[in-house]
Design a protein around this motif. Structure first.
Motif, mmCIF file in Angstrom:
data_model
loop_
_atom_site.group_PDB
_atom_site.id
_atom_site.type_symbol
_atom_site.label_atom_id
_atom_site.label_comp_id
_atom_site.label_asym_id
_atom_site.label_seq_id
_atom_site.Cartn_x
_atom_site.Cartn_y
_atom_site.Cartn_z
ATOM 1 N N LEU A 2 0.969 -1.256 -0.010
ATOM 2 C CA LEU A 2 -0.031 -0.131 0.065
ATOM 3 C C LEU A 2 0.846 1.140 0.095
ATOM 4 O O LEU A 2 0.651 2.335 -0.646
ATOM 5 C CB LEU A 2 -1.025 0.204 1.087
ATOM 6 C CG LEU A 2 -2.045 1.263 1.383
ATOM 7 C CD1 LEU A 2 -2.799 1.332 0.024
ATOM 8 C CD2 LEU A 2 -2.843 1.163 2.562
ATOM 9 N N ASP A 3 1.930 1.210 0.698
ATOM 10 C CA ASP A 3 2.834 2.300 0.865
ATOM 11 C C ASP A 3 3.299 2.530 -0.536
ATOM 12 O O ASP A 3 3.689 3.726 -0.756
ATOM 13 C CB ASP A 3 4.128 2.013 1.934
ATOM 14 C CG ASP A 3 3.507 2.132 3.179
ATOM 15 O OD1 ASP A 3 2.692 2.847 3.452
ATOM 16 O OD2 ASP A 3 4.104 1.537 3.970
ATOM 17 N N MET A 10 1.285 9.772 -5.281
ATOM 18 C CA MET A 10 2.046 11.261 -4.940
ATOM 19 C C MET A 10 3.116 11.699 -5.879
ATOM 20 O O MET A 10 3.284 13.036 -6.174
ATOM 21 C CB MET A 10 2.553 11.188 -3.351
ATOM 22 C CG MET A 10 1.555 11.116 -2.380
ATOM 23 S SD MET A 10 2.139 11.055 -0.427
ATOM 24 C CE MET A 10 3.653 9.920 -0.637
ATOM 25 N N SER A 11 4.001 10.623 -6.378
ATOM 26 C CA SER A 11 4.812 11.037 -7.286
ATOM 27 C C SER A 11 4.080 11.526 -8.759
ATOM 28 O O SER A 11 4.584 12.696 -9.273
ATOM 29 C CB SER A 11 5.625 9.962 -7.730
ATOM 30 O OG SER A 11 6.490 9.786 -6.496
ATOM 31 N N GLU A 12 3.203 11.034 -9.082
ATOM 32 C CA GLU A 12 2.243 11.726 -10.158
ATOM 33 C C GLU A 12 1.727 12.802 -9.950
ATOM 34 O O GLU A 12 1.705 13.752 -10.913
ATOM 35 C CB GLU A 12 1.252 10.449 -10.584
ATOM 36 C CG GLU A 12 1.938 9.365 -11.339
ATOM 37 C CD GLU A 12 0.818 8.218 -11.585
ATOM 38 O OE1 GLU A 12 -0.307 8.651 -11.881
ATOM 39 O OE2 GLU A 12 1.138 7.013 -11.436
ATOM 40 N N GLU A 29 8.492 16.698 -2.560
ATOM 41 C CA GLU A 29 9.508 15.784 -2.783
ATOM 42 C C GLU A 29 10.283 15.420 -1.613
ATOM 43 O O GLU A 29 10.598 14.037 -1.715
ATOM 44 C CB GLU A 29 10.462 16.655 -3.866
ATOM 45 C CG GLU A 29 9.699 16.774 -5.209
ATOM 46 C CD GLU A 29 10.719 17.302 -6.468
ATOM 47 O OE1 GLU A 29 11.557 18.265 -5.814
ATOM 48 O OE2 GLU A 29 10.320 17.329 -7.670
ATOM 49 N N HIS A 30 10.438 16.320 -0.956
ATOM 50 C CA HIS A 30 11.272 15.726 0.419
ATOM 51 C C HIS A 30 10.334 14.831 1.161
ATOM 52 O O HIS A 30 11.214 13.753 1.589
ATOM 53 C CB HIS A 30 11.470 17.267 1.214
ATOM 54 C CG HIS A 30 12.156 16.720 2.612
ATOM 55 N ND1 HIS A 30 13.377 16.286 2.606
ATOM 56 C CD2 HIS A 30 11.736 16.699 3.790
ATOM 57 C CE1 HIS A 30 13.692 16.074 3.884
ATOM 58 N NE2 HIS A 30 12.707 16.266 4.728
ATOM 59 N N THR A 31 9.261 14.946 1.291
ATOM 60 C CA THR A 31 8.373 14.171 2.200
ATOM 61 C C THR A 31 8.042 12.687 1.450
ATOM 62 O O THR A 31 8.498 11.662 1.937
ATOM 63 C CB THR A 31 6.858 14.536 2.110
ATOM 64 O OG1 THR A 31 6.973 16.010 2.574
ATOM 65 C CG2 THR A 31 5.781 13.801 2.848
ATOM 66 N N ILE A 32 8.237 12.567 0.271
ATOM 67 C CA ILE A 32 8.171 11.475 -0.613
ATOM 68 C C ILE A 32 9.439 10.712 -0.576
ATOM 69 O O ILE A 32 9.462 9.432 -0.125
ATOM 70 C CB ILE A 32 7.759 11.624 -2.245
ATOM 71 C CG1 ILE A 32 6.355 12.136 -2.432
ATOM 72 C CG2 ILE A 32 8.086 10.474 -2.951
ATOM 73 C CD1 ILE A 32 6.086 12.825 -3.695
ATOM 74 N N ARG A 33 10.536 11.270 -0.628
ATOM 75 C CA ARG A 33 11.754 10.802 -0.465
ATOM 76 C C ARG A 33 11.866 10.181 1.063
ATOM 77 O O ARG A 33 12.459 9.013 1.389
ATOM 78 C CB ARG A 33 13.023 11.739 -0.563
ATOM 79 C CG ARG A 33 13.636 11.910 -1.871
ATOM 80 C CD ARG A 33 14.892 12.797 -2.070
ATOM 81 N NE ARG A 33 14.982 13.933 -1.454
ATOM 82 C CZ ARG A 33 14.108 14.972 -2.154
ATOM 83 N NH1 ARG A 33 14.061 15.116 -3.465
ATOM 84 N NH2 ARG A 33 14.187 16.270 -1.647
ATOM 85 N N THR A 34 11.479 10.955 1.764
ATOM 86 C CA THR A 34 11.738 10.389 3.404
ATOM 87 C C THR A 34 10.837 9.183 3.506
ATOM 88 O O THR A 34 11.119 7.992 4.405
ATOM 89 C CB THR A 34 11.158 11.653 4.516
ATOM 90 O OG1 THR A 34 11.819 12.650 4.075
ATOM 91 C CG2 THR A 34 11.198 11.131 5.815
ATOM 92 N N HIS A 35 9.846 9.339 2.925
ATOM 93 C CA HIS A 35 8.774 8.124 3.193
ATOM 94 C C HIS A 35 9.365 6.611 2.493
ATOM 95 O O HIS A 35 9.345 5.743 2.903
ATOM 96 C CB HIS A 35 7.408 8.367 2.570
ATOM 97 C CG HIS A 35 6.328 7.474 2.921
ATOM 98 N ND1 HIS A 35 5.817 7.160 4.266
ATOM 99 C CD2 HIS A 35 5.742 6.614 2.209
ATOM 100 C CE1 HIS A 35 4.994 6.509 4.178
ATOM 101 N NE2 HIS A 35 4.681 5.949 3.075
ATOM 102 N N ARG A 36 9.969 6.928 1.378
ATOM 103 C CA ARG A 36 10.860 5.903 0.643
ATOM 104 C C ARG A 36 11.846 5.101 1.564
ATOM 105 O O ARG A 36 11.982 4.099 1.201
ATOM 106 C CB ARG A 36 11.109 6.298 -0.767
ATOM 107 C CG ARG A 36 10.110 6.462 -1.762
ATOM 108 C CD ARG A 36 10.709 6.892 -3.244
ATOM 109 N NE ARG A 36 9.935 6.904 -4.229
ATOM 110 C CZ ARG A 36 9.987 7.427 -5.272
ATOM 111 N NH1 ARG A 36 10.677 8.555 -5.513
ATOM 112 N NH2 ARG A 36 8.876 7.415 -6.114
ATOM 113 N N ILE A 37 12.657 6.115 2.101
ATOM 114 C CA ILE A 37 13.568 5.955 2.942
ATOM 115 C C ILE A 37 13.106 4.889 4.017
ATOM 116 O O ILE A 37 13.825 3.729 4.561
ATOM 117 C CB ILE A 37 14.576 6.770 3.318
ATOM 118 C CG1 ILE A 37 15.215 7.509 2.236
ATOM 119 C CG2 ILE A 37 15.447 6.761 4.241
ATOM 120 C CD1 ILE A 37 15.839 8.996 2.321
#
Length: 53
Positions: A2-3, A10-12, A29-37
């Motif tokens: 789900l993540d 969100m990226s789209e 973008e920072h939030t998305i990177r943080t979540h991916r990490i």
């Protein structure tokens, strides 16, 4: 899983906002990177514990 779907959505959305020159794009973008990490870290921890994801 789900993540990953949430990050893809969100990226789209961020790509569309970037095209519209939205000033909030760097923060998003920072939030998305943080979540991916955090997902990668979680998988590493669970994998080390022998738990399959």
């Amino acid at each position: 899983m789900l993540d990953e779907f949430a990050i893809a959505a969100m990226s789209e959305a961020v790509a569309d906002l970037r095209d519209a020159n939205d000033p909030a794009v760097p923060d998003l973008e920072h939030t998305i990177r943080t979540h991916r990490i955090s997902i990668l870290k979680q998988r590493a921890i669970l994998g080390a514990a022998g738990i399959e994801v």
